[in-house]
Design a protein around this motif. Structure first.
Motif, PDB file in Angstrom:
ATOM      1  N   SER A  69       9.684   5.588  11.956  1.00 53.18           N
ATOM      2  CA  SER A  69       9.336   7.007  12.023  1.00 53.18           C
ATOM      3  C   SER A  69       8.265   7.276  10.968  1.00 53.18           C
ATOM      4  N   SER A  70       7.468   8.273  11.209  1.00 47.08           N
ATOM      5  CA  SER A  70       6.442   8.622  10.216  1.00 47.08           C
ATOM      6  C   SER A  70       7.101   9.088   8.918  1.00 47.08           C
ATOM      7  N   VAL A  96      14.681  12.845   5.720  1.00 44.54           N
ATOM      8  CA  VAL A  96      14.675  13.834   6.789  1.00 44.54           C
ATOM      9  C   VAL A  96      13.579  13.454   7.784  1.00 44.54           C
ATOM     10  N   GLY A  97      13.973  13.355   9.052  1.00 40.44           N
ATOM     11  CA  GLY A  97      13.015  12.974  10.090  1.00 40.44           C
ATOM     12  C   GLY A  97      13.074  11.495  10.420  1.00 40.44           C
ATOM     13  N   GLY A  98      13.958  10.756   9.743  1.00 40.12           N
ATOM     14  CA  GLY A  98      14.143   9.344  10.068  1.00 40.12           C
ATOM     15  C   GLY A  98      14.894   9.215  11.380  1.00 40.12           C
ATOM     16  N   ARG A  99      14.885   8.010  11.954  1.00 40.23           N
ATOM     17  CA  ARG A  99      15.489   7.826  13.275  1.00 40.23           C
ATOM     18  C   ARG A  99      16.760   6.981  13.267  1.00 40.23           C
ATOM     19  N   MET A 100      17.265   6.597  12.116  1.00 34.73           N
ATOM     20  CA  MET A 100      18.447   5.740  12.126  1.00 34.73           C
ATOM     21  C   MET A 100      19.655   6.531  12.623  1.00 34.73           C
ATOM     22  N   PRO A 101      20.223   6.102  13.775  1.00 36.56           N
ATOM     23  CA  PRO A 101      21.349   6.847  14.357  1.00 36.56           C
ATOM     24  C   PRO A 101      22.679   6.426  13.742  1.00 36.56           C
ATOM     25  N   TYR A 102      22.833   6.672  12.487  1.00 37.01           N
ATOM     26  CA  TYR A 102      24.022   6.261  11.746  1.00 37.01           C
ATOM     27  C   TYR A 102      24.460   7.428  10.881  1.00 37.01           C
ATOM     28  N   SER A 103      25.728   7.773  10.942  1.00 43.19           N
ATOM     29  CA  SER A 103      26.210   8.950  10.216  1.00 43.19           C
ATOM     30  C   SER A 103      26.434   8.707   8.734  1.00 43.19           C
TER      31      SER A 103
END
Length: 122
Positions: A69-70, A96-103
């Motif tokens: 992600s940028s 903020v704005g990252g794409r890691m789908p981990y809670s």
């Protein structure tokens, strides 16, 4: 004098038991099993997430061949114990704005052990 003696005794005991206070990379390797669905530890082998080989000390967003992600590329983060700890605790809040789908990993001891394991991947 008595306090000084007691303090010296405690310091001596701590020196005899450093493994009690060291984080355990072996436990971190076990904890890493939660990550292998998305991350490889082989150099250059990116999966859904980038390879984590050599992640400790590396600038975020720089693994060749992975589309970041940028937000992550522009973060200026270098992965050290502090930044990895914060990221693993809550990736979306840390970048903020990252794409890691981990809670996130709520247990601090687990995070420290995992970070110790990541340090060994060189």
């Amino acid at each position: 004098m008595r306090i000084q003696y007691s303090f010296s005794f405690v310091i001596m005991l701590l020196g005899l038991c450093p493994s009690v206070f060291a984080q355990d990379a072996n436990l971190g390797k076990i904890k890493f099993q939660e990550c292998i669905a998305c991350h490889s530890i082989s150099p250059g082998q990116n999966l859904l997430g980038p390879s984590l080989f050599g992640v400790y000390g590396r600038k975020a967003g720089t693994v060749e061949g992975f589309r970041y992600s940028s937000a992550l590329k522009k973060s200026g983060v270098t992965w050290d114990a502090d930044s990895l700890n914060k990221y693993l605790e809550n990736p979306q809040l840390f970048i903020v704005g990252g794409r890691m789908p981990y809670s996130g990993m709520s247990n601090e001891e687990d995070r420290k052990n995992l970070i110790d394991y990541l340090k060994t991947l060189h």
